[in-house]
Scaffold this motif. Structure first.
Motif, PDB file in Angstrom:
ATOM      1  N   LEU A   1      21.751   6.971  -6.895  1.00 16.44           N
ATOM      2  CA  LEU A   1      21.639   5.692  -6.234  1.00 16.44           C
ATOM      3  C   LEU A   1      20.062   5.460  -5.901  1.00 16.44           C
ATOM      4  N   GLU A   2      19.253   6.404  -5.880  1.00 18.78           N
ATOM      5  CA  GLU A   2      17.805   6.297  -5.502  1.00 18.78           C
ATOM      6  C   GLU A   2      17.366   5.745  -6.930  1.00 18.78           C
ATOM      7  N   ALA A   3      17.682   6.516  -7.961  1.00 18.11           N
ATOM      8  CA  ALA A   3      17.312   6.093  -9.582  1.00 18.11           C
ATOM      9  C   ALA A   3      17.583   4.958 -10.058  1.00 18.11           C
ATOM     10  N   THR A   4      18.607   4.239  -9.595  1.00 22.30           N
ATOM     11  CA  THR A   4      19.202   3.195  -9.981  1.00 22.30           C
ATOM     12  C   THR A   4      18.232   1.789  -9.340  1.00 22.30           C
ATOM     13  N   PHE A   5      18.101   1.997  -7.953  1.00 22.72           N
ATOM     14  CA  PHE A   5      17.612   0.948  -7.383  1.00 22.72           C
ATOM     15  C   PHE A   5      15.967   1.045  -7.258  1.00 22.72           C
ATOM     16  N   LEU A   6      15.273   2.369  -7.404  1.00 17.88           N
ATOM     17  CA  LEU A   6      14.054   2.387  -7.212  1.00 17.88           C
ATOM     18  C   LEU A   6      13.105   1.626  -8.253  1.00 17.88           C
ATOM     19  N   SER A   7      13.684   1.313  -9.532  1.00 19.48           N
ATOM     20  CA  SER A   7      13.045   0.406 -10.414  1.00 19.48           C
ATOM     21  C   SER A   7      12.782  -1.104  -9.840  1.00 19.48           C
TER      22      SER A   7
ATOM     23  N   HIS B   1      15.522  -7.461  -3.318  1.00 16.14           N
ATOM     24  CA  HIS B   1      14.452  -6.822  -3.056  1.00 16.14           C
ATOM     25  C   HIS B   1      14.576  -5.912  -1.919  1.00 16.14           C
ATOM     26  N   THR B   2      15.092  -6.562  -0.730  1.00 17.81           N
ATOM     27  CA  THR B   2      15.190  -5.743   0.418  1.00 17.81           C
ATOM     28  C   THR B   2      16.273  -4.849   0.631  1.00 17.81           C
ATOM     29  N   LEU B   3      17.509  -5.434  -0.262  1.00 16.19           N
ATOM     30  CA  LEU B   3      18.705  -4.488  -0.660  1.00 16.19           C
ATOM     31  C   LEU B   3      18.362  -3.488  -1.354  1.00 16.19           C
ATOM     32  N   ALA B   4      17.567  -3.477  -2.269  1.00 20.66           N
ATOM     33  CA  ALA B   4      17.224  -2.503  -3.315  1.00 20.66           C
ATOM     34  C   ALA B   4      16.378  -1.288  -2.383  1.00 20.66           C
ATOM     35  N   THR B   5      15.343  -1.834  -1.506  1.00 22.86           N
ATOM     36  CA  THR B   5      14.725  -0.726  -0.714  1.00 22.86           C
ATOM     37  C   THR B   5      15.660  -0.240   0.320  1.00 22.86           C
ATOM     38  N   ALA B   6      16.558  -1.017   0.993  1.00 18.48           N
ATOM     39  CA  ALA B   6      17.591  -0.212   1.716  1.00 18.48           C
ATOM     40  C   ALA B   6      18.511   0.819   0.972  1.00 18.48           C
TER      41      ALA B   6
ATOM     42  N   PHE C   1       0.864  -1.403   0.204  1.00 18.65           N
ATOM     43  CA  PHE C   1      -0.053  -0.052   0.020  1.00 18.65           C
ATOM     44  C   PHE C   1       0.809   1.410  -0.010  1.00 18.65           C
ATOM     45  N   TRP C   2       1.875   1.252   0.770  1.00 14.54           N
ATOM     46  CA  TRP C   2       2.445   2.670   0.931  1.00 14.54           C
ATOM     47  C   TRP C   2       3.626   2.672   0.055  1.00 14.54           C
ATOM     48  N   VAL C   3       4.146   1.845  -0.796  1.00 11.30           N
ATOM     49  CA  VAL C   3       5.037   1.945  -1.792  1.00 11.30           C
ATOM     50  C   VAL C   3       4.453   2.684  -2.927  1.00 11.30           C
ATOM     51  N   LYS C   4       3.091   2.527  -3.109  1.00  6.57           N
ATOM     52  CA  LYS C   4       2.363   3.421  -4.042  1.00  6.57           C
ATOM     53  C   LYS C   4       2.785   4.998  -3.889  1.00  6.57           C
ATOM     54  N   ILE C   5       2.424   5.281  -2.523  1.00  7.21           N
ATOM     55  CA  ILE C   5       2.433   6.604  -1.992  1.00  7.21           C
ATOM     56  C   ILE C   5       3.772   7.252  -2.039  1.00  7.21           C
ATOM     57  N   PHE C   6       4.820   6.239  -1.815  1.00  8.52           N
ATOM     58  CA  PHE C   6       6.281   6.630  -1.962  1.00  8.52           C
ATOM     59  C   PHE C   6       6.609   7.258  -3.530  1.00  8.52           C
ATOM     60  N   ALA C   7       6.198   6.264  -4.092  1.00  8.46           N
ATOM     61  CA  ALA C   7       6.377   6.464  -5.704  1.00  8.46           C
ATOM     62  C   ALA C   7       5.865   7.847  -6.132  1.00  8.46           C
ATOM     63  N   LEU C   8       4.791   8.105  -5.603  1.00  7.37           N
ATOM     64  CA  LEU C   8       4.164   9.606  -6.129  1.00  7.37           C
ATOM     65  C   LEU C   8       4.743  10.845  -5.389  1.00  7.37           C
ATOM     66  N   CYS C   9       5.292  10.583  -4.008  1.00  6.10           N
ATOM     67  CA  CYS C   9       6.140  11.487  -3.308  1.00  6.10           C
ATOM     68  C   CYS C   9       7.621  11.590  -4.053  1.00  6.10           C
ATOM     69  N   PHE C  10       8.105  10.664  -4.605  1.00  2.00           N
ATOM     70  CA  PHE C  10       9.487  10.672  -5.223  1.00  2.00           C
ATOM     71  C   PHE C  10       9.173  11.311  -6.726  1.00  2.00           C
ATOM     72  N   ALA C  11       8.132  11.025  -7.391  1.00  2.00           N
ATOM     73  CA  ALA C  11       8.135  11.709  -8.716  1.00  2.00           C
ATOM     74  C   ALA C  11       7.832  13.100  -8.507  1.00  2.00           C
TER      75      ALA C  11
END
Length: 445
Positions: free
Chosen positions: A106-112, A126-131, A54-64
């Motif tokens: 760093l953010e842009a590379t692992f955000l996808s 996936h956990t490492l990418a989030t971290a 649920f919250w990863v969607k809101i994170f994506a909106l905030c990041f954009a």
């Protein structure tokens, strides 16, 4: 309004006010997502994964929105404030470049991977990418705050022919106000996210959403807020003492003190009279300001009249009180909610209060940044460069036109963002799709 300097200041204030809303959310929300992800990995409790999805969607909106508004804001260095880079670009330029090279990439590379890699890469990857995305957002905040703090308390440089040159990068990276400002901002971000998680969870409960993750999200948000707000008060006090040492004029404006006073009162309410340099309708507690500022009830605190160059008191005075007022409201609501949760489900009225405070952190953050930035005036870089010296010669009508366009666009985007967030809350968490990416399309459907 035909003053180009004032219009340029208002335009930059509008841009930074809009921009800061989204990094404030994404910094701490990333760490919340990492917490949800790790908890799921360790417990296999599906509620944690539902919260993540649920919250990863809101994170994506905030990041954009944070990226787009940040790029727009940077354009103004060339259009409205060319003197800034001309004078201090040798220091500001590298710091902004470090932010892009070490944090944004760093953010842009692992955000996808974080957004689309679930069930396509291993859990560990996936956990490492989030971290790494979380670390990138925090590192980005660090570089920006290094520059902002250096502008407040500049060290490690020398002026040659009117241009600042770095002489000690270590001193610049560890300038006197950075530790307080950085920690204060990180906790502010965490509090903002805690109230957003609690508020949207409360909203879902009010709409009879009884998904098992909803009550868990409410507890996480409430307990995090209850733990963080006392810590923020302590850090804020330390930050204030640091500001008193390095920028006493800003503190005088915050406290509403015109005259240097032994046993200075804490002004609770007043209408500052800029022309008469006095307060109207003042309500104050005698000697309290001296007690918490210099730890001596009879200690001397300098007033605004003693400074040749100082900010306008009214916006700093009221912004400071909005910040403190929202902080005290957060303290009361979070502690009341935490105590109520220990007895059972929250009553409807308290759920409504939490829902209403979903974005309360934004008000405190914006008010705090106004105190920081307006309180530094007339300086852009304290003691080095004034706003008037850095401003461009762009005619006032052109600045006014772009300002109106910015304000209209930002109003639309704010309404759209908040509407989208509550739309997602109404939809709840969709069921997991085996082997599929995170259903981000649902965020805008």
């Amino acid at each position: 309004m035909d003053d180009p300097l004032l219009l340029a200041r208002i335009q930059f204030a509008a841009n930074i006010t809009f921009h800061i809303l989204f990094p404030t959310l994404s910094i701490a929300l990333g760490w919340a997502l990492l917490f949800f992800r790790v908890r799921y990995t360790r417990t296999r409790d599906e509620r944690w994964m539902s919260l993540y999805r649920f919250w990863v969607k809101i994170f994506a909106l905030c990041f954009a929105l944070g990226v787009v508004s940040g790029i727009t804001m940077s354009f103004q260095f060339g259009t409205n404030w060319p003197g800034f880079m001309t004078t201090v670009g040798n220091i500001a330029g590298p710091l902004l470049a470090y932010e892009v090279l070490t944090a944004f990439f760093l953010e842009a590379t692992f955000l996808s991977i974080m957004l689309f890699g679930m069930n396509r890469v291993s859990e560990r990857v996936h956990t490492l990418a989030t971290a790494l995305v979380c670390f990138g957002t925090t590192l980005s905040a660090f570089w920006i705050l290094v520059l902002n703090s250096w502008m407040q308390t500049p060290v490690g440089f020398e002026m040659r022919d009117g241009v600042a040159h770095a002489t000690d990068w270590l001193a610049i990276l560890s300038n006197p106000s950075l530790p307080y400002r950085f920690v204060h901002m990180l906790i502010a971000s965490a509090l903002t996210v805690a109230f957003l998680i609690a508020g949207l969870s409360a909203y879902r409960l009010l709409r009879r959403d009884r998904g098992p993750e909803v009550a868990l999200g409410l507890k996480v948000g409430v307990y995090a807020a209850a733990a963080l707000i006392p810590l923020q008060i302590v850090v804020g006090d330390l930050h204030g003492l640091n500001t008193l040492h390095h920028q006493p004029a800003k503190v005088a404006a915050m406290e509403g003190l015109w005259d240097t006073t032994a046993g200075a009162p804490a002004v609770l309410f007043a209408i500052p009279d800029e022309a008469g340099q006095r307060n109207r309708y003042e309500i104050a507690i005698p000697k309290l300001a001296s007690l918490y500022l210099v730890h001596d009830a009879n200690g001397v605190v300098k007033g605004l009249k003693d400074f040749e160059r100082h900010p306008r008191m009214t916006p700093v005075f009221w912004s400071f009180r909005v910040m403190v007022g929202v902080g005290l409201l957060m303290l009361a609501v979070s502690w009341l909610s935490a105590a109520a949760l220990r007895r059972g489900p929250l009553p409807t009225w308290l759920l409504k209060v939490l829902t209403a405070m979903s974005f309360s952190g934004w008000f405190a953050v914006v008010a705090g940044w106004w105190v920081t930035e307006i309180g530094r005036q007339p300086w852009l870089v304290t003691g080095v460069l004034t706003a008037a010296d850095a401003a461009s010669s762009v005619p006032a009508p052109l600045i006014a036109t772009s300002l109106v366009m910015y304000l209209a666009l930002y109003a639309v985007l704010i309404v759209a963002f908040i509407s989208a967030v509550f739309h997602l809350a109404r939809k709840g968490t969709p069921p997991a799709h085996g082997g599929a990416a995170l259903p981000l399309a649902g965020a805008v459907s």
